[in-house]
Design a protein around this motif. Structure first.
Motif: not given
Length: 217
Positions: A26-28, A157, A184-186, A188-190
């Motif tokens: 997740k979030s990678e 997701q 991703r920072k805002e 948590g997007q993968t």
């Protein structure tokens, strides 16, 4: 978050994927690189449920989606996966905001709700003043940011991107790459990104190298 076990895919006698085992957290932000014909796009399409493996399993948060079919699979894809393509794939007869609204409408949102969510995404991507413009009236970089907004509108997701900066000039390419990390920072997007751009690959959390349908050691 995403686990692939023993993914194999052939087209006729040509074996394109030869037993792929892969975990995406997740979030990678992960890049997939390799020569043309290595199986990168095929792998991305299988992760995105646009294509089915011949054998193997795909798990999202521990749920085996390999058994999903028809409407169940389409609904899962719409709600959980966003796509960004090299040539944006915007519908030319619709405005930017209408293009972004499409996945939300398909997911059952009202026109008002879909428009509100689409405008929120366009505002975040600094495209509010381009919302009523059709793709032919947008620059290459603007079209690709609209495509990113469309991919994000259902809060999926994972975002799957296939050569997302391949058609962009250097400045727009760099801005798009930075946007992925900002998202991703805002949120948590993968992200899983297929790319030939070694500069982009070098900035991602992890680089997966495919060679002849297998992950290189």
């Amino acid at each position: 978050m995403i686990q692939l076990h023993g993914i194999r895919k052939s087209f006729g006698s040509l074996q394109v994927l030869k037993g792929i085992d892969l975990t995406i957290n997740k979030s990678e932000i992960v890049s997939i690189v390799g020569p043309s014909g290595a199986g990168k796009t095929t792998l991305l399409q299988i992760i995105g449920t646009l294509d089915q493996p011949d054998t193997g399993h795909i798990l999202f948060d521990g749920t085996d989606i390999s058994i999903y079919k028809g409407k169940q699979l389409s609904a899962f894809r719409n709600q959980n996966i966003g796509f960004v393509f090299q040539f944006h794939q915007l519908l030319p007869e619709f405005t930017a905001v209408e293009n972004v609204m499409m996945p939300a409408l398909i997911n059952g949102a009202s026109i008002h709700e879909a428009q509100q969510r689409a405008m929120e995404m366009l505002d975040y991507l600094k495209l509010t003043n381009r919302a009523t413009h059709k793709p032919s009236e947008l620059s290459g970089g603007e079209k690709q940011r609209v495509a990113v907004a469309r991919a994000l509108v259902n809060h999926p997701q994972v975002i799957l991107a296939d050569e997302p900066s391949g058609s962009l000039d250097t400045q727009n390419k760099e801005e798009l790459h930075q946007l992925f990390f900002d998202l991703r920072k805002e949120f948590g997007q993968t992200f899983i990104i297929v790319t030939h751009d070694e500069a982009l690959a070098a900035t991602t959390d992890r680089t997966i190298r495919l060679c002849d349908g297998a992950i290189a050691p």
